[in-house]
Design a protein around this motif. Structure first.
Motif, mmCIF file in Angstrom:
data_model
loop_
_atom_site.group_PDB
_atom_site.id
_atom_site.type_symbol
_atom_site.label_atom_id
_atom_site.label_comp_id
_atom_site.label_asym_id
_atom_site.label_seq_id
_atom_site.Cartn_x
_atom_site.Cartn_y
_atom_site.Cartn_z
ATOM 1 N N GLY A 42 46.184 41.727 40.639
ATOM 2 C CA GLY A 42 45.006 42.376 41.132
ATOM 3 C C GLY A 42 44.247 41.751 42.359
ATOM 4 N N SER A 44 44.251 38.658 45.669
ATOM 5 C CA SER A 44 45.178 38.626 46.955
ATOM 6 C C SER A 44 45.121 36.933 46.857
ATOM 7 N N GLY A 132 37.369 48.132 48.817
ATOM 8 C CA GLY A 132 38.663 47.341 49.550
ATOM 9 C C GLY A 132 38.266 47.302 50.848
ATOM 10 N N THR A 243 40.301 41.863 48.388
ATOM 11 C CA THR A 243 40.358 41.356 46.871
ATOM 12 C C THR A 243 40.585 39.735 46.944
ATOM 13 N N ASP A 272 42.361 51.897 48.824
ATOM 14 C CA ASP A 272 41.603 50.401 49.125
ATOM 15 C C ASP A 272 40.513 50.572 47.805
ATOM 16 N N LYS A 275 42.335 49.717 44.715
ATOM 17 C CA LYS A 275 42.818 48.070 44.634
ATOM 18 C C LYS A 275 41.588 47.307 44.156
ATOM 19 N N THR A 278 41.004 47.862 40.346
ATOM 20 C CA THR A 278 42.076 47.135 39.700
ATOM 21 C C THR A 278 41.737 45.647 39.474
#
Ligand SMILES: Nc1ncnc2c1ncn2[C@@H]1O[C@H](COP(=O)(O)OP(=O)(O)O)[C@@H](O)[C@H]1O
Ligand SMILES: [Mg+2]
Length: 370
Positions: A42, A44, A132, A243, A272, A275, A278
């Motif tokens: 989830g 980066s 995002g 993220t 996004d 994301k 998540t």
């Protein structure tokens, strides 16, 4: 011996010879490098910089890695173990790779938002405003929501966590320098009854902050923990897009009551937004709802409605995520102008359609997070 373990040695003339190379010992650096490829599900950010790696043992071709993770979600350790073992087996010389994970529940009292985050003393609810994608209106939403909450008689703070691109100082029209207390705590700037903190108060000009990764993490932690927020009902966090590091630092530093995700109706923004949802889900931070910004435009001349970025996207996505669609905010010239002038529209125009939408979100939060 596999062919790739041999070196082709060029010899003078037409002759070339294969020489056997002694098997290279696997090094800790190789293992660490491989582990930096493993992202926390989830996010980066990778598990090494995240501080999850506790020990690395190498015995010839046998590699054992010990990780420690605080989570309630069994999928998180399973995914990490799978990804890590696959990468470790790809290192030349590794015969066996085993990743052992010490899973513990997030500490009690952390509330939502595990990972060892703890409550901010004196602050009832910390709410993150996230997306995002950049430029969808997070700062505008965070600023106006903070003012709308304050108007319900709540005590409200607003922390600009966009360290690289702060905008809260501009949106509240102040560049006052914060003072420090004797205990070395930063006193937030008071404006329109709100307590504010932003990198914009610390920078000399409008030049973007050029900061290295570890500094950003430190600033983020200080903005949350070293600011004397005092007693607050709500602390609203204006997050940078994405993220990455700052988001991860936040969920590790403070227990969040939840996150509000901002999107525009376009598919690119919705992807996004998903994301971001998540990411919060992976760290057990509830998504409180979705705010669709720039939903439509009412022509001031004849009142015709234009769905500039399409329509229905926010509603569909909210259904998909099973969260409420908290508001649909139109593209509004007065909202943009008010932000640029340093007074969020909610504090300036009680009759505005946009103000009504923010009051609705504030009422919702007052009921769901009293
Ligand atoms: N509903 C809106 N109507 C008109 N302008 C908006 C609206 N929402 C945001 N804006 C403008 O769009 C720009 C980007 O918004 P901002 O809140 O800074 O986005 P983010 O924080 O997501 O990058 C700003 O100039 C802001 O005033
Ligand atoms: Mg912003």
């Amino acid at each position: 011996m596999k062919l790739r373990d041999r070196v082709l040695l060029p010899l003078p003339g037409r002759h070339a010879a294969y020489l056997c190379r002694p098997p290279m010992a696997v090094t800790e650096n190789q293992v660490k490098n491989a582990l930096t490829e493993v992202k926390y599900p989830g996010f980066s950010r990778d598990i090494v910089s995240f501080g999850l790696v506790k020990a690395i043992n190498i015995d010839d071709g046998d590699v054992r890695v010990q990780l420690a993770i605080a989570t309630n979600d069994p999928n998180v350790p399973a995914t990490i173990k799978n990804d890590a073992e696959k990468l470790l087996r790809g290192i030349a010389g590794v015969k066996n790779a085993k990743v052992l994970i010490d899973i513990h529940a997030p500490p009690a009292g952390a509330g939502a938002g595990g990972m060892g985050a703890t409550r901010l003393p004196g602050v009832k609810h910390v709410i993150a405003v996230a997306s995002g994608k950049g430029g969808v209106g997070k700062s505008t939403i965070a600023a106006n929501l903070a003012v709308a909450l304050e108007k319900t008689e709540a005590r409200v703070g607003l922390c600009d966590c966009d360290i690289y691109g702060p905008s809260i100082s501009l949106m509240f029209g102040t560049r006052e320098r914060p003072m420090a207390t004797e205990e070395n705590k930063i006193v937030p700037i008071e404006q329109y009854g709100l307590r504010l903190m932003s990198m914009g108060f610390l920078l000399d000009d409008t030049a973007p902050a050029i900061l290295r990764g570890p500094m950003v993490t430190r600033y983020t932690q200080q903005f949350l923990r070293q600011v004397e927020w005092g007693e607050l009902d709500y602390l609203v966090l204006d997050l940078p897009p994405g993220t990455g590091d700052i988001q991860l630092t936040i969920v590790q530093t403070v227990a969040l009551a939840g996150a509000i995700i901002v999107t525009t109706p376009q598919e690119v923004a919705l992807i996004d937004a998903r994301k971001a949802a998540t990411m919060f889900d992976k760290v057990n931070v509830p998504v409180l709802g979705l705010v669709e910004n720039m939903s439509y435009f009412i022509c001031p001349g004849d009142g015709t409605r234009y769905d500039i970025f399409g329509s229905g996207g926010g509603e569909r996505e909210a259904k998909r995520l099973r969260v409420p669609l908290l508001a649909q905010i139109p593209i509004d010239i007065a909202t943009r102008e008010a932000g640029d002038r340093g007074m969020p529209i909610v504090g300036e125009d009680e009759k505005s359609l946009v103000t009504a939408e923010f009051n609705r979100i504030a009422q919702h939060l007052r009921t769901t997070l009293p």
